[in-house]
Design a protein around this motif. Structure first.
Motif, PDB file in Angstrom:
ATOM      1  N   SER A  27       0.820  -1.205   0.000  1.00  0.00           N
ATOM      2  CA  SER A  27       0.000   0.000   0.000  1.00  0.00           C
ATOM      3  C   SER A  27       0.859   1.262   0.000  1.00  0.00           C
ATOM      4  CB  SER A  27      -0.919   0.020   1.212  1.00  0.00           C
ATOM      5  OG  SER A  27      -1.626   1.247   1.266  1.00  0.00           O
ATOM      6  N   SER A  29      -0.897   4.256   0.082  1.00  0.00           N
ATOM      7  CA  SER A  29      -1.937   5.253   0.351  1.00  0.00           C
ATOM      8  C   SER A  29      -1.436   6.396   1.231  1.00  0.00           C
ATOM      9  CB  SER A  29      -3.149   4.579   1.012  1.00  0.00           C
ATOM     10  OG  SER A  29      -2.790   3.983   2.233  1.00  0.00           O
ATOM     11  N   SER A  69      -5.643   9.157 -10.162  1.00  0.00           N
ATOM     12  CA  SER A  69      -6.534   8.622  -9.128  1.00  0.00           C
ATOM     13  C   SER A  69      -5.892   7.406  -8.479  1.00  0.00           C
ATOM     14  CB  SER A  69      -7.889   8.237  -9.730  1.00  0.00           C
ATOM     15  OG  SER A  69      -7.745   7.200 -10.684  1.00  0.00           O
ATOM     16  N   ARG A  70      -6.426   7.044  -7.316  1.00  0.00           N
ATOM     17  CA  ARG A  70      -5.953   5.858  -6.592  1.00  0.00           C
ATOM     18  C   ARG A  70      -7.089   4.834  -6.534  1.00  0.00           C
ATOM     19  NH1 ARG A  70      -1.631   7.032  -2.887  1.00  0.00           N
ATOM     20  NH2 ARG A  70      -1.280   9.245  -2.555  1.00  0.00           N
ATOM     21  N   ASP A  71      -6.741   3.564  -6.371  1.00  0.00           N
ATOM     22  CA  ASP A  71      -7.784   2.572  -6.128  1.00  0.00           C
ATOM     23  C   ASP A  71      -8.065   2.495  -4.634  1.00  0.00           C
ATOM     24  OD1 ASP A  71      -6.095  -0.691  -6.063  1.00  0.00           O
ATOM     25  OD2 ASP A  71      -5.674   1.171  -4.999  1.00  0.00           O
ATOM     26  N   ASN A  72      -9.107   1.783  -4.282  1.00  0.00           N
ATOM     27  CA  ASN A  72      -9.554   1.737  -2.879  1.00  0.00           C
ATOM     28  C   ASN A  72      -8.605   0.943  -1.983  1.00  0.00           C
ATOM     29  OD1 ASN A  72     -11.824   3.283  -3.396  1.00  0.00           O
ATOM     30  ND2 ASN A  72     -13.091   1.499  -3.865  1.00  0.00           N
ATOM     31  N   TYR A  73      -7.766   0.085  -2.566  1.00  0.00           N
ATOM     32  CA  TYR A  73      -6.854  -0.724  -1.756  1.00  0.00           C
ATOM     33  C   TYR A  73      -5.560   0.026  -1.450  1.00  0.00           C
ATOM     34  CZ  TYR A  73     -10.040  -4.375  -3.183  1.00  0.00           C
ATOM     35  OH  TYR A  73     -11.168  -5.118  -3.417  1.00  0.00           O
ATOM     36  N   GLY A  74      -5.314   1.128  -2.172  1.00  0.00           N
ATOM     37  CA  GLY A  74      -4.146   1.941  -1.886  1.00  0.00           C
ATOM     38  C   GLY A  74      -2.866   1.465  -2.516  1.00  0.00           C
TER      39      GLY A  74
END
Length: 116
Positions: A27, A29, A69-74
């Motif tokens: 990750s 994020s 953009s980023r995905d939800n999992y980071g």
């Protein structure tokens, strides 16, 4: 350590779209992430940047056409590119973890070619 791997480049006609992705080994994020590009004979330039808090900045040359953009999992960051122009042709690199003006991690790059 973080490994970054770009994919999703390719050959597209002017006016077309591509969405390169940057996959991290864990990750990211909590890191700022950037997309750079380098065309033959030119310096590498920052085209898009997203902070850990989600704030986005773009180079003037791509504003309104590129979206980071980023995905939800980071662990994946995307660069949606629309209305591509021949001058967008370059190798695109992602990077992560900006410290004192330098990026700690870089991917190997993915080629984007815009040509008819």
């Amino acid at each position: 350590q973080v490994q970054l791997v770009e994919s999703g480049g390719g050959l597209v006609q002017p006016g077309g779209s591509l969405r390169p992705s940057c996959a991290a080994s864990r990750s990211i994020s909590s890191f700022a992430v950037g997309w750079y590009r380098q065309a033959p004979g030119k310096q590498r330039e920052l085209v898009a940047h997203i902070t850990s808090g989600g704030l986005r900045n773009y180079a003037d040359s791509v504003k309104g056409r590129f979206t980071i953009s980023r995905d939800n999992y980071g662990d994946t960051v995307y660069l949606q590119m629309v209305s591509l122009k021949p001058e967008d042709t370059a190798v695109y690199y992602c990077c992560a973890d900006r410290r004192s003006g330098s990026w700690s991690y870089w991917g190997q790059g993915t080629q984007v070619t815009v040509s008819s």
